[in-house]
Design a protein around this motif. Structure first.
Motif, mmCIF file in Angstrom:
data_model
loop_
_atom_site.group_PDB
_atom_site.id
_atom_site.type_symbol
_atom_site.label_atom_id
_atom_site.label_comp_id
_atom_site.label_asym_id
_atom_site.label_seq_id
_atom_site.Cartn_x
_atom_site.Cartn_y
_atom_site.Cartn_z
ATOM 1 N N GLN A 1 -4.631 -50.472 4.097
ATOM 2 C CA GLN A 1 -5.748 -51.412 4.149
ATOM 3 C C GLN A 1 -6.930 -50.821 4.913
ATOM 4 O O GLN A 1 -8.091 -51.067 4.567
ATOM 5 N N MET A 2 -6.652 -50.050 5.959
ATOM 6 C CA MET A 2 -7.738 -49.351 6.638
ATOM 7 C C MET A 2 -8.397 -48.347 5.692
ATOM 8 O O MET A 2 -9.629 -48.267 5.616
ATOM 9 N N GLN A 3 -7.574 -47.576 4.969
ATOM 10 C CA GLN A 3 -8.116 -46.551 4.084
ATOM 11 C C GLN A 3 -8.966 -47.156 2.980
ATOM 12 O O GLN A 3 -9.995 -46.584 2.592
ATOM 13 N N GLU A 4 -8.559 -48.302 2.473
ATOM 14 C CA GLU A 4 -9.344 -48.975 1.431
ATOM 15 C C GLU A 4 -10.745 -49.310 1.946
ATOM 16 O O GLU A 4 -11.744 -49.096 1.255
ATOM 17 N N ARG A 5 -10.831 -49.790 3.171
ATOM 18 C CA ARG A 5 -12.136 -50.106 3.753
ATOM 19 C C ARG A 5 -12.937 -48.840 4.029
ATOM 20 O O ARG A 5 -14.167 -48.810 3.840
ATOM 21 N N ILE A 6 -12.254 -47.788 4.483
ATOM 22 C CA ILE A 6 -12.934 -46.510 4.711
ATOM 23 C C ILE A 6 -13.525 -45.982 3.407
ATOM 24 O O ILE A 6 -14.681 -45.529 3.360
ATOM 25 N N ASN A 7 -12.748 -46.043 2.339
ATOM 26 C CA ASN A 7 -13.217 -45.561 1.035
ATOM 27 C C ASN A 7 -14.423 -46.344 0.532
ATOM 28 O O ASN A 7 -15.257 -45.816 -0.220
ATOM 29 N N ASP A 8 -14.509 -47.599 0.958
ATOM 30 C CA ASP A 8 -15.644 -48.446 0.568
ATOM 31 C C ASP A 8 -16.835 -48.286 1.511
ATOM 32 O O ASP A 8 -17.820 -49.024 1.393
ATOM 33 N N GLY A 9 -16.730 -47.347 2.445
ATOM 34 C CA GLY A 9 -17.815 -47.119 3.385
ATOM 35 C C GLY A 9 -17.875 -48.122 4.521
ATOM 36 O O GLY A 9 -18.892 -48.216 5.214
ATOM 37 N N GLU A 10 -16.780 -48.855 4.746
ATOM 38 C CA GLU A 10 -16.752 -49.906 5.766
ATOM 39 C C GLU A 10 -15.848 -49.490 6.939
ATOM 40 O O GLU A 10 -14.844 -50.120 7.248
#
Length: 268
Positions: free
Chosen positions: A130-139
Motif C-alpha cells: 500500500q505504501m508502494q502504490e502511493r509512492i508510484n502515484d507520486g504521493e
C-alpha cells in the motif's frame, strides 16, 4: 562519524558517544536521530553506538535489501566495537537486535515493540504494497502518513494531521519513505520461529497504548524465548523510548546491571 564495511561491501556509518561498555542502539523506521534525546542518559555509563541503517543518514546502500542484510550490517558494527555489546532496538531495530543476537555474541538484548507480525494480521499484512502504490502515484507524503497511522496508532486515530503537527520527526521523515517501504517488505516476509535460540538474556518492552498487532507480536516473541522478561509501560505508545525516556531508561539500566526492575513485569 565512523564507518565499517558490511559483508556485501556497503559502507555502514555509526555514531559513538560516551565511554564504557558498548551499548548499540538500533533505530526503526525513523532516522538515527530518534535516539538523540536519550543518548545523554546513557553516555555517562556506556559507549553508545548508533548505526545508520543502510540507505539512511551517512550509510551507503545497495539495490537489494533483506533482513539478513540488515543483520550483516549490525554484525559489522559489533565487530568494530571494543567489547561484547548490549543491543537495544526499537521497532524494526528491535527485530534486528533479536535476529542479530541469534548468530552473534552479545551481552544482553532489549527490544521495544519489535516489528514482528503474527497470526491473522501477518497473513493479511500489505503495508509495504500500500505504501508502494502511493509512492508510484507520486504521493510519498501520503505513503508515509499511512505508515505512521498503522504503526504508531494501529490504524485508528481521529486527527492524524493534528498529531503529526506536534510530532518532531514530521515532515523530515518523508525523506525516508522508500526506505521504510522496503523494511516493511522485510518485516512482512519474516516468520517468527517456534523457538528463538539466543544465548543472552532478553528484555522485551511495550506500552499499553502501542498498536495491538505489535503487542500481539511481543507476546509471541516472549513465548518463543527461553530467557526473557516482558515489561509494559502504562499509558505509553509505540514511541516509548522517547515518549517516556526516564521510565524506559530506568528499566533498561536496571536490566543491564542485573538489578530488580523498577516496574512490574508481564505483558498483558
Amino acid at each position: 562519524m565512523q564507518t565499517v564495511t558490511s559483508a556485501d561491501g556497503t559502507s555502514i556509518a555509526f555514531e559513538q558517544h560516551g565511554e564504557g561498555p558498548p551499548l548499540v542502539l538500533l533505530h526503526g523506521g525513523s532516522s538515527p536521530q530518534y535516539w538523540q534525546p536519550i543518548v545523554p542518559l546513557f553516555a555517562e555509563d556506556y559507549t553508545v553506538i548508533i548505526p545508520h541503517r543502510r540507505g539512511v543518514g551517512e550509510s551507503g546502500d545497495a539495490d537489494e535489501y533483506s533482513l539478513d542484510r540488515g543483520v550483516e550490517d549490525v554484525r559489522a558494527v559489533i565487530d568494530a566495537a571494543d567489547g561484547t555489546p548490549v543491543l537495544f532496538g526499537h521497532s524494526f531495530g528491535g527485530l534486528l537486535a533479536i535476529e542479530t543476537a541469534r548468530t552473534t555474541s552479545v551481552k544482553k538484548v532489549i527490544a521495544y515493540e519489535p516489528a514482528v507480525l503474527v497470526g491473522e494480521y501477518r497473513e493479511h499484512a500489505d503495508l509495504a504494497a500500500q505504501m508502494q502504490e502511493r509512492i508510484n502515484d507520486g504521493e510519498r507524503r501520503e505513503a508515509m502518513k499511512f505508515y505512521i497511522s498503522e504503526v504508531m496508532h494501529g490504524g485508528e486515530i481521529d486527527d492524524l494531521d493534528g498529531w503529526l503537527a506536534e510530532w518532531p520527526p514530521w515532515p523530515d521523515i518523508v525523506d525516508l519513505t522508500e526506505n521504510v517501504a522496503r523494511i516493511n517488505r522485510a518485516i512482512e516476509q519474516y516468520r517468527l520461529p517456534d523457538s528463538l535460540e539466543i544465548d543472552a538474556p532478553v528484555l522485551l518492552l511495550t506500552g499499553t497504548e502501542g498498536p495491538p498487532h505489535l503487542r500481539d507480536g511481543i507476546r509471541a516473541v516472549d513465548a518463543a524465548l527461553s530467557d526473557s522478561r516482558c515489561t509494559e509501560f502504562e499509558g505509553v505508545g509505540h514511541g516509548g523510548p522517547t515518549e517516556a525516556p526516564d521510565r524506559v531508561i530506568a528499566t533498561v539500566g536496571a536490566f543491564i546491571n542485573e538489578k530488580e526492575t523498577p516496574v512490574p513485569e508481564g505483558c498483558n
